[in-house]
Design a protein around this motif. Structure first.
Motif, PDB file in Angstrom:
ATOM      1  N   LEU A  98       0.826  -1.206   0.000  1.00  0.00           N
ATOM      2  CA  LEU A  98       0.000   0.000   0.000  1.00  0.00           C
ATOM      3  C   LEU A  98       0.866   1.264   0.000  1.00  0.00           C
ATOM      4  O   LEU A  98       0.511   2.275  -0.625  1.00  0.00           O
ATOM      5  CB  LEU A  98      -0.932   0.004   1.207  1.00  0.00           C
ATOM      6  CG  LEU A  98      -2.062  -1.025   1.162  1.00  0.00           C
ATOM      7  CD1 LEU A  98      -2.906  -0.948   2.435  1.00  0.00           C
ATOM      8  CD2 LEU A  98      -2.957  -0.807  -0.059  1.00  0.00           C
ATOM      9  N   VAL A  99       2.002   1.226   0.682  1.00  0.00           N
ATOM     10  CA  VAL A  99       2.943   2.353   0.648  1.00  0.00           C
ATOM     11  C   VAL A  99       3.472   2.533  -0.768  1.00  0.00           C
ATOM     12  O   VAL A  99       3.568   3.664  -1.279  1.00  0.00           O
ATOM     13  CB  VAL A  99       4.109   2.127   1.633  1.00  0.00           C
ATOM     14  CG1 VAL A  99       5.189   3.189   1.439  1.00  0.00           C
ATOM     15  CG2 VAL A  99       3.604   2.157   3.075  1.00  0.00           C
ATOM     16  N   GLY A 102       0.972   4.350  -2.929  1.00  0.00           N
ATOM     17  CA  GLY A 102       0.953   5.791  -2.711  1.00  0.00           C
ATOM     18  C   GLY A 102       2.045   6.503  -3.498  1.00  0.00           C
ATOM     19  O   GLY A 102       1.811   7.554  -4.111  1.00  0.00           O
ATOM     20  N   ILE A 105       1.187   6.405  -7.337  1.00  0.00           N
ATOM     21  CA  ILE A 105       0.112   7.340  -7.686  1.00  0.00           C
ATOM     22  C   ILE A 105       0.642   8.777  -7.726  1.00  0.00           C
ATOM     23  O   ILE A 105       0.342   9.541  -8.654  1.00  0.00           O
ATOM     24  CB  ILE A 105      -1.051   7.228  -6.681  1.00  0.00           C
ATOM     25  CG1 ILE A 105      -1.773   5.884  -6.867  1.00  0.00           C
ATOM     26  CG2 ILE A 105      -2.036   8.373  -6.863  1.00  0.00           C
ATOM     27  CD1 ILE A 105      -2.856   5.618  -5.839  1.00  0.00           C
ATOM     28  N   ALA A 106       1.438   9.159  -6.724  1.00  0.00           N
ATOM     29  CA  ALA A 106       1.992  10.518  -6.670  1.00  0.00           C
ATOM     30  C   ALA A 106       2.869  10.806  -7.888  1.00  0.00           C
ATOM     31  O   ALA A 106       2.760  11.860  -8.528  1.00  0.00           O
ATOM     32  CB  ALA A 106       2.790  10.702  -5.377  1.00  0.00           C
ATOM     33  N   ALA A 192      -1.222   0.909 -10.121  1.00  0.00           N
ATOM     34  CA  ALA A 192      -1.598   1.204  -8.733  1.00  0.00           C
ATOM     35  C   ALA A 192      -2.956   0.596  -8.385  1.00  0.00           C
ATOM     36  O   ALA A 192      -3.132   0.020  -7.308  1.00  0.00           O
ATOM     37  CB  ALA A 192      -1.623   2.713  -8.512  1.00  0.00           C
TER      38      ALA A 192
END
Length: 300
Positions: A98-99, A102, A105-106, A192
């Motif tokens: 999950l990290v 993130g 996505i960024a 993602a």
């Protein structure tokens, strides 16, 4: 029969140990190559996929560690051994992924607003190698994926990676023939989403087991009904079911029987029935029907 079961158990231990070692080695080599190519050609699709694959390498290492810790003998401090480490590792693996999501996505959103040209052919060829490596690693865990949550996690991650790599190959081909570099961050966002979907079930199951929840696939009411239906059993209460590890389940219960002299026979029969339902560690406390009734009457 016991000898045959012991032989199969040892064979599974050996094959899984080899699967972890081969999978880790192949994926470390591929991550190094993919990072290098992605950095050189400034491809977010490759860099994000490499980051995801690096997370999977960490997951495979942790899963192998838990797999070995589970088999360490119990001692006076850890009376169940280190079986619970398999649950903690599966939860940690889900958090790691999950990290990674993130970060992907960024970076993808940033690339959408600041697109950079990339080499489509380099992306396609590198991701093509990833399809082969990820599919092969997933195949190594396929036959044991329904026997252990960590093995299932390894299988799902590598199978999802194979699909993701296919997507990156497609994006490379599109860029190569059209020059649409914006496809690269779009593929990053698709990756993602795929990671979130493939990880959600693992996160849910791992969190459930870490809180001593009833393992998936076991219905508490059905188990209680199963116990009550056995010969000599009047009722069942104070029923607790939880996971000792990702592969072993424990149960404790108070059983009211109509004839205390048949306690050992009833206990043996209940344990056999529960083992067939996937519950290996059973602790039962028996109560005599008449004594229980008298207590209830006094309480009233």
């Amino acid at each position: 029969m016991e000898s045959h079961h012991h032989h199969e158990h040892n064979h599974r231990l050996t094959s899984l140990n080899k699967a972890f070692i081969i999978g880790i080695t192949l994926n470390i080599a591929f991550v190094i190559v993919e990072f290098g190519v992605g950095f050189y050609y400034n491809s977010l699709g490759l860099l994000s996929d490499a980051g995801h694959n690096l997370g999977d390498v960490a997951s495979l290492v942790l899963a192998m560690l838990a797999f070995r810790l589970e088999r360490v003998h119990a001692n006076s401090r850890y009376t169940y051994g280190y079986k619970k480490s398999t649950v903690l590792v599966s939860l940690l693996n889900a958090v790691i992924l999950l990290v990674a999501v993130g970060i992907i996505i960024a970076e993808s959103i940033d690339k959408l607003f600041h697109p950079v040209s990339v080499d489509g052919s380099a992306i396609a060829w590198t991701a093509g190698v990833g399809v082969i490596i990820n599919a092969l690693t997933a195949w190594l865990f396929m036959k044991d994926k329904d026997k252990d949550l960590n093995v299932k996690g390894a299988y799902l991650h590598m199978a999802a990676d194979a699909l993701v790599s296919v997507g990156v190959v497609v994006s490379g081909i599109i860029i190569m023939h059209t020059g649409w570099s914006i496809i690269d961050p779009i593929i990053g966002l698709v990756i993602a989403v795929i990671i979130i979907i493939s990880t959600w079930g693992l996160l849910h199951d791992s969190l459930r087991l870490s809180l001593d929840g009833v393992p998936m696939g076991i219905d508490t009411q059905k188990i209680q009904q199963l116990i009550v239906e056995q010969p000599g059993v009047v009722n069942c209460h104070h029923l607790h079911i939880w996971a000792l590890s990702t592969t072993e389940t424990a149960l404790t219960a108070h059983i009211i029987i109509d004839n205390i002299t048949q306690m050992e026979e009833i206990k043996h029969h209940i344990k056999e029935v529960l083992e067939e339902s996937g519950i290996q560690h059973v602790t039962l406390e028996f109560e005599n029907k008449e004594v229980t009734c008298n207590k209830d009457c006094c309480a009233d």
